[in-house]
Enzyme design. Sequence first.
Site, mmCIF file in Angstrom:
data_model
loop_
_atom_site.group_PDB
_atom_site.id
_atom_site.type_symbol
_atom_site.label_atom_id
_atom_site.label_comp_id
_atom_site.label_asym_id
_atom_site.label_seq_id
_atom_site.Cartn_x
_atom_site.Cartn_y
_atom_site.Cartn_z
ATOM 1 N N GLU A 39 -12.530 -27.422 14.862
ATOM 2 C CA GLU A 39 -13.745 -28.161 15.234
ATOM 3 C C GLU A 39 -14.185 -27.728 16.624
ATOM 4 O O GLU A 39 -13.495 -26.964 17.297
ATOM 5 C CB GLU A 39 -13.484 -29.672 15.202
ATOM 6 C CG GLU A 39 -12.448 -30.137 16.197
ATOM 7 C CD GLU A 39 -12.233 -31.657 16.207
ATOM 8 O OE1 GLU A 39 -13.078 -32.401 15.690
ATOM 9 O OE2 GLU A 39 -11.212 -32.093 16.775
ATOM 10 N N TYR A 70 -11.215 -44.238 22.664
ATOM 11 C CA TYR A 70 -12.602 -44.529 23.016
ATOM 12 C C TYR A 70 -13.552 -44.282 21.855
ATOM 13 O O TYR A 70 -13.161 -43.725 20.828
ATOM 14 C CB TYR A 70 -13.025 -43.692 24.229
ATOM 15 C CG TYR A 70 -13.294 -42.227 23.899
ATOM 16 C CD1 TYR A 70 -12.252 -41.337 23.663
ATOM 17 C CD2 TYR A 70 -14.591 -41.736 23.808
ATOM 18 C CE1 TYR A 70 -12.500 -40.003 23.347
ATOM 19 C CE2 TYR A 70 -14.851 -40.406 23.489
ATOM 20 C CZ TYR A 70 -13.801 -39.542 23.268
ATOM 21 O OH TYR A 70 -14.053 -38.232 22.935
ATOM 22 N N LYS A 124 -9.048 -40.756 18.347
ATOM 23 C CA LYS A 124 -10.041 -40.500 19.405
ATOM 24 C C LYS A 124 -9.451 -40.907 20.755
ATOM 25 O O LYS A 124 -9.856 -41.898 21.378
ATOM 26 C CB LYS A 124 -11.361 -41.224 19.097
ATOM 27 C CG LYS A 124 -12.562 -40.536 19.721
ATOM 28 C CD LYS A 124 -13.852 -40.939 19.061
ATOM 29 C CE LYS A 124 -15.086 -40.526 19.839
ATOM 30 N NZ LYS A 124 -15.215 -39.103 20.126
ATOM 31 N N LEU A 152 -11.172 -34.553 14.450
ATOM 32 C CA LEU A 152 -11.671 -35.932 14.461
ATOM 33 C C LEU A 152 -12.590 -36.112 13.249
ATOM 34 O O LEU A 152 -13.451 -35.268 12.991
ATOM 35 C CB LEU A 152 -12.459 -36.191 15.749
ATOM 36 C CG LEU A 152 -12.942 -37.636 15.869
ATOM 37 C CD1 LEU A 152 -11.770 -38.560 16.221
ATOM 38 C CD2 LEU A 152 -14.043 -37.769 16.901
HETATM 39 N N1 PDD Z 1 -17.396 -36.560 20.682
HETATM 40 N N2 PDD Z 1 -14.747 -33.810 17.300
HETATM 41 C C1 PDD Z 1 -14.490 -34.109 18.582
HETATM 42 C C2 PDD Z 1 -13.316 -33.498 19.247
HETATM 43 C C3 PDD Z 1 -15.336 -35.000 19.283
HETATM 44 O O1 PDD Z 1 -15.066 -35.320 20.551
HETATM 45 C C4 PDD Z 1 -16.478 -35.542 18.624
HETATM 46 C C5 PDD Z 1 -17.413 -36.504 19.300
HETATM 47 C C6 PDD Z 1 -16.708 -35.187 17.280
HETATM 48 C C7 PDD Z 1 -17.856 -35.754 16.500
HETATM 49 O O2 PDD Z 1 -17.637 -37.101 16.170
HETATM 50 P P1 PDD Z 1 -18.839 -38.125 16.004
HETATM 51 O O3 PDD Z 1 -19.764 -37.534 15.006
HETATM 52 O O4 PDD Z 1 -18.188 -39.357 15.501
HETATM 53 O O5 PDD Z 1 -19.503 -38.287 17.348
HETATM 54 C C8 PDD Z 1 -15.809 -34.331 16.650
HETATM 55 C C9 PDD Z 1 -18.093 -37.604 21.392
HETATM 56 C C10 PDD Z 1 -19.552 -37.657 21.114
HETATM 57 C C11 PDD Z 1 -17.752 -37.515 22.865
HETATM 58 O O6 PDD Z 1 -16.565 -37.408 23.152
HETATM 59 O O7 PDD Z 1 -18.647 -37.589 23.703
#
Ligand code: PDD
Length: 289
Positions: A178, A32, A146, A202
């Site tokens: 993270e 996703y 993801k 991620l």
């Molecule tokens: N989550 N690490 C994890 C495990 C994440 O789920 C996310 C983002 C990030 C940050 O990635 P980005 O900057 O590309 O949003 C890091 C999204 C927002 C979510 O699952 O809602």
Amino acid sequence: MEFALLNGEIIERSQAKVDVEDRGYQFGDGIYEVIRVYNGKMFTAAEHLSRFKRSSESIGITLPFSSLELTEMLNELIIKNNLNTGNIYMQVTRGVAPRNHLFPTGNVVPTLTAYTINGVRPLENLKSGVKTILTEDIRWLRCDIKSLNLLGNLLAKQKASEQGCFEAIQHRGQDVTEGSSSNIFIVKNGTVITHESNHLILKGITKDVILNLCMKNNIPVQERTFSLAELEEAEEVFLSSTTAEVMPIIEIDGKKVKSGIPGPLTCKLQDLFQKEIERQCGVLVDNEI
Ligand code: PDD
């Protein structure tokens, strides 16, 4: 009326239904993206779409549409849903097939869905900062994908919430990885440090925007693993994500980060990040930190 994207067609959201044997539903067999929208425009759309492609290819799903086609469909969805500030959630699964752990053979078409969610910027938290907890990272070893499988992340986030906190900072032994849905940064001797983008985290789109902003503005950065001890001694700590942007962390496991208020470099990065939003999506009115 709300609309959603289902396999290339924009239809009434209440009609966007998938089969009980969709592999995303049964196995979490899919990936996703969450894309932020400001002023009706997608922020870092190309980066999100390229990660969407990368994640799907890494589990052997061929996207049924090109990035250009997806961009056009998502823009249409934004218009149809009259979305000004909010998020697009988009996912693709391996499709519908009789339940079997093995990948289906034959002509199984991936299921691609997207819909929009209204949501203003979390201005209060951006100004005041958020509290966090520490928790062992119990997830698998392909956190770079993801994936729809988010149980490890959900358990961590739930634990944080039950302790009145916004986020859980995960660590493998002594190494910080993270957040449950964010990347984690520390500031040490004026240098911004964040985990290198490998299989343990991620590769956040927001993280990369921040690193680029640092480089353009002569703020020293290091992408490397840092320890719990370095986290504890950090001058500043913040997290990043599509929805949380550059979010100051003011407390970890009940202990204040330095004086317990957002640090100066974090605030500077928030300012630079806001300018980057405005560069891509236009001026933010009544929606600034
Ligand atoms: N989550 N690490 C994890 C495990 C994440 O789920 C996310 C983002 C990030 C940050 O990635 P980005 O900057 O590309 O949003 C890091 C999204 C927002 C979510 O699952 O809602």
